[in-house]
Write an enzyme that holds these catalytic residues in place. Structure first.
Site, PDB file in Angstrom:
ATOM      1  N   GLY A  81       2.447   2.484  -2.569  1.00 25.64           N
ATOM      2  CA  GLY A  81       2.440   3.172  -3.862  1.00 25.64           C
ATOM      3  C   GLY A  81       3.384   2.585  -4.900  1.00 25.64           C
ATOM      4  CD  GLU A 101     -10.681  -2.789  25.570  1.00 23.95           C
ATOM      5  OE1 GLU A 101      -9.706  -2.036  25.383  1.00 23.95           O
ATOM      6  OE2 GLU A 101     -10.700  -3.977  25.176  1.00 23.95           O
ATOM      7  N   GLY A 150       0.783  -1.237   0.000  1.00 25.80           N
ATOM      8  CA  GLY A 150       0.000   0.000   0.000  1.00 25.80           C
ATOM      9  C   GLY A 150       0.810   1.279   0.000  1.00 25.80           C
ATOM     10  CB  THR A 201       0.750  -0.790  -8.142  1.00 27.96           C
ATOM     11  OG1 THR A 201       0.985  -1.929  -7.326  1.00 27.96           O
ATOM     12  CG2 THR A 201       0.121  -1.207  -9.427  1.00 27.96           C
TER      13      THR A 201
HETATM   14  P1  ADP Z   1       1.508  -1.107  -3.450  1.00 22.59           P
HETATM   15  O1  ADP Z   1       1.680  -1.465  -4.878  1.00 22.59           O
HETATM   16  O2  ADP Z   1       2.750  -0.560  -2.826  1.00 22.59           O
HETATM   17  O3  ADP Z   1       0.879  -2.155  -2.604  1.00 22.59           O
HETATM   18  P2  ADP Z   1      -0.412   0.719  -4.540  1.00 22.59           P
HETATM   19  O4  ADP Z   1       0.410   1.462  -5.520  1.00 22.59           O
HETATM   20  O5  ADP Z   1      -1.279  -0.354  -5.061  1.00 22.59           O
HETATM   21  O6  ADP Z   1       0.509   0.136  -3.384  1.00 22.59           O
HETATM   22  O7  ADP Z   1      -1.264   1.781  -3.721  1.00 22.59           O
HETATM   23  C1  ADP Z   1      -2.664   1.673  -3.603  1.00 22.59           C
HETATM   24  C2  ADP Z   1      -3.316   3.028  -3.601  1.00 22.59           C
HETATM   25  O8  ADP Z   1      -2.895   3.802  -2.478  1.00 22.59           O
HETATM   26  C3  ADP Z   1      -2.936   3.873  -4.786  1.00 22.59           C
HETATM   27  O9  ADP Z   1      -3.748   3.595  -5.887  1.00 22.59           O
HETATM   28  C4  ADP Z   1      -3.169   5.281  -4.273  1.00 22.59           C
HETATM   29  O10 ADP Z   1      -4.515   5.636  -4.320  1.00 22.59           O
HETATM   30  C5  ADP Z   1      -2.784   5.169  -2.814  1.00 22.59           C
HETATM   31  N1  ADP Z   1      -1.389   5.584  -2.601  1.00 22.59           N
HETATM   32  C6  ADP Z   1      -0.392   4.821  -2.078  1.00 22.59           C
HETATM   33  N2  ADP Z   1       0.747   5.529  -1.993  1.00 22.59           N
HETATM   34  C7  ADP Z   1       0.491   6.758  -2.473  1.00 22.59           C
HETATM   35  C8  ADP Z   1       1.263   7.941  -2.662  1.00 22.59           C
HETATM   36  N3  ADP Z   1       2.551   7.995  -2.325  1.00 22.59           N
HETATM   37  N4  ADP Z   1       0.656   9.028  -3.179  1.00 22.59           N
HETATM   38  C9  ADP Z   1      -0.634   8.990  -3.520  1.00 22.59           C
HETATM   39  N5  ADP Z   1      -1.418   7.911  -3.387  1.00 22.59           N
HETATM   40  C10 ADP Z   1      -0.887   6.806  -2.860  1.00 22.59           C
HETATM   41 ZN    ZN Z   2      -7.061  -6.186  25.853  1.00 22.08          ZN
END
Ligand code: ADP
Ligand code: ZN
Length: 518
Positions: free
Chosen positions: A128, A342, A126, A130
């Site tokens: 970025g 909690e 997540g 890709t």
């Molecule tokens: P990874 O390939 O590293 O798992 P992705 O490129 O699939 O992550 O990221 C998923 C989504 O998260 C992207 O489509 C975008 O919307 C958001 N995202 C992640 N990193 C960034 C970034 N640096 N800037 C803007 N959006 C981002």
């Molecule tokens: Zn606990």
């Protein structure tokens, strides 16, 4: 599209053949060719020539985007640019250079520059990776083939390797392009981890296809992985994925720029404080930040509100971190046990780690089967001290400590299992790896491996855990009144936001501190 085009071609071809046959027949029988058959013949010949030379653009593109044996490797020219990626400045700089190369590979060949054939993007999910790869293709204006490593891993030996060759063949037809293989670990895990002929063949096919390119070809292979160290070293050798770019979790400033980017197209209310949100979202990836804002936008749209409010954002934050609130099903007695548990966590966090942001304490069931949760966000740290880890362990044990303190040993609930597991993991690392179990110079984990023989690691961890448990029990009993007050508030309101907890704790904690100091 392709099919109807072929039918049309075939039709015209048939008409041409008929025309010729008809004129031949007429020539044979009457020595003269009728005007109709002459017209038919010339029209069909003309059409056939036109159709054969002129193929629609869509078809020419689909020729390079053919489906590869069940995989979805459709080449597209992404409309994504580097300006759509926030943060990750270093990765962007490195990729911009490659975009220039893709635009004009001959230039680099003239200079005798050897460009990397493969680029490995590594970092947590997540962040970025890709997105960066797509931005590179978009910026260079070349087709983008995206696949996942698992697409190549097949039950039958040879299928994966065949797919790799197919992919490169299709990509070569496209001319300059970017090939992106996500989760390359699936096909390129270190070979001694698991011996598999199929995986070896697939990997070898990839390596040999990659070495088949020349710098002037303008084909770039990008791959992504969460863990560089689990990959087969053969992949990272010179001439393969020899440029490695780290794509890490964003820091505070970077989170702010990601939040700003994704709120560009959203009507945010003025009271939404993105800077505060960036501070509170330690360890969030770009993808979780994007999904948080998206959740908030969905909530606002559902209310038909004019703008996305701070409340929408706050609730989306809780949902992203802890899962959606569910209706409470526990009876009053169970509810009290959860509230005490909690409250124990929350009080310990507040007393031991005042620098943490205590965002919310809830006794509503949340995602992942949790009966309740205390959500606290630690500040960003480069290096944890022993004291920090011990405080973290104590806060984890505080739920169980509160249960026993108020209800006695007979009041244990099953709600502490996850806390105990995490506390044990932390103490295990302290004692076995970090020299924090009384012998600061010894890594017991390594000692066991190097010198063999048993060591009393388990006993040492146990001692440390009960020592920390006793410590947090003492701490909570010094603040027993506040603990009960907090549990009561939870029973009544079921979920408390950070500010509400501070209100309840603020005065009484400082009062009790004064009392115990006297
Ligand atoms: P990874 O390939 O590293 O798992 P992705 O490129 O699939 O992550 O990221 C998923 C989504 O998260 C992207 O489509 C975008 O919307 C958001 N995202 C992640 N990193 C960034 C970034 N640096 N800037 C803007 N959006 C981002
Ligand atoms: Zn606990």
């Amino acid at each position: 599209m392709k099919r109807s085009w072929n039918l049309l071609c075939l039709g015209t071809f048939a008409a041409t053949v008929c025309g010729i046959a008809l004129s031949l027949a007429q020539t044979a029988s009457s020595h003269s060719v009728s005007v109709a058959s002459r017209v038919l013949l010339s029209v069909s010949v003309m059409m056939f020539v036109i159709l054969a030379l002129w193929r629609p653009r869509a078809m020419r593109e689909s020729a390079i985007s053919g489906k590869i044996d069940g995989m979805n490797a459709v080449a597209k020219r992404p409309d994504c640019r580097f300006e759509d990626v926030a943060a990750n400045e270093e990765a962007k700089r490195s990729l911009m250079e490659l975009a220039d190369y893709l635009r004009d590979p001959e230039k680099y060949a003239r200079y005798g520059a050897r460009m990397p054939r493969g680029v490995m993007l590594y970092g947590p999910p997540g962040t970025g990776k890709t997105l960066l790869a797509r931005a590179l293709a978009g910026e260079a204006g070349v087709p983008f083939f995206a696949l996942s490593g698992s697409d190549f891993v097949q039950m039958y030996v040879g299928v994966g390797a065949g797919r790799v060759r197919e992919l490169f063949k299709t990509a070569r037809k496209a001319g300059k392009c970017v090939i992106f293989i996500d989760e390359i670990d699936a096909m390129g895990k270190s070979r001694d981890n698991q011996n598999s002929d199929e995986r070896d063949q697939t990997l070898n096919a990839l390596l040999s296809e990659m070495s088949g390119f020349r710098t002037g070809d303008g084909v770039l292979v990008l791959a992504a992985t969460n863990r560089l160290d689990s990959l087969d070293p053969a992949l990272l050798r010179a001439g393969r994925f020899d440029r490695q770019i780290e794509v890490g979790l964003p820091g505070r400033e970077e989170r702010l720029s990601i939040l700003k980017l994704h709120s560009r197209n959203k009507p945010m209310d003025e009271d939404v404080d993105l800077e505060k949100l960036a501070r509170e979202t330690t360890r969030f990836s770009g993808a979780s930040l994007e999904s948080l804002l998206n959740e908030a936008a969905i909530a606002a749209a559902g209310r038909d509100a004019e703008k996305i409010s701070a409340q929408d954002v706050r609730e989306a934050f809780y949902r992203t971190v802890a899962g959606a609130d569910h209706a409470i099903t526990a009876n009053d007695q169970e509810k009290l046990a959860i509230a005490l548990h909690e409250a124990g966590h929350a009080l310990a966090i507040r007393l031991l780690m005042p620098e943490n942001h205590l965002a919310r304490v809830s006794i509503l069931p949340a995602g992942g089967g949790a009966a309740g949760y205390s959500l606290s966000i630690p500040p960003e740290r480069v290096m944890l001290r022993q004291e920090d880890i011990e405080n973290q362990v104590q806060s984890l044990l505080a739920g169980r400590a509160a249960e026993i303190m108020i209800g006695g040993e007979g009041a244990l609930t099953a709600g502490a299992s996850n806390d105990l597991a995490r506390a044990t993991e932390l103490v295990g690392a302290m004692v076995m790896e970090l020299g924090m179990g009384g012998e600061p110079a010894v890594s017991f984990r390594t000692l066991g491996r190097v010198c063999g023989g048993g060591n009393d690691g388990a006993e040492k961890c146990r001692k440390k855990l009960s020592e920390l448990f006793d410590r947090v029990t003492r701490l909570l009993s010094q603040h027993a009144q506040t603990l009960v007050k907090l549990a009561d508030a939870l029973m009544e309101r079921e979920a408390l936001a950070g500010e509400e907890i501070d209100e309840i704790l603020g005065t009484s904690v400082s009062n009790e501190r004064q009392v115990s100091a006297k």
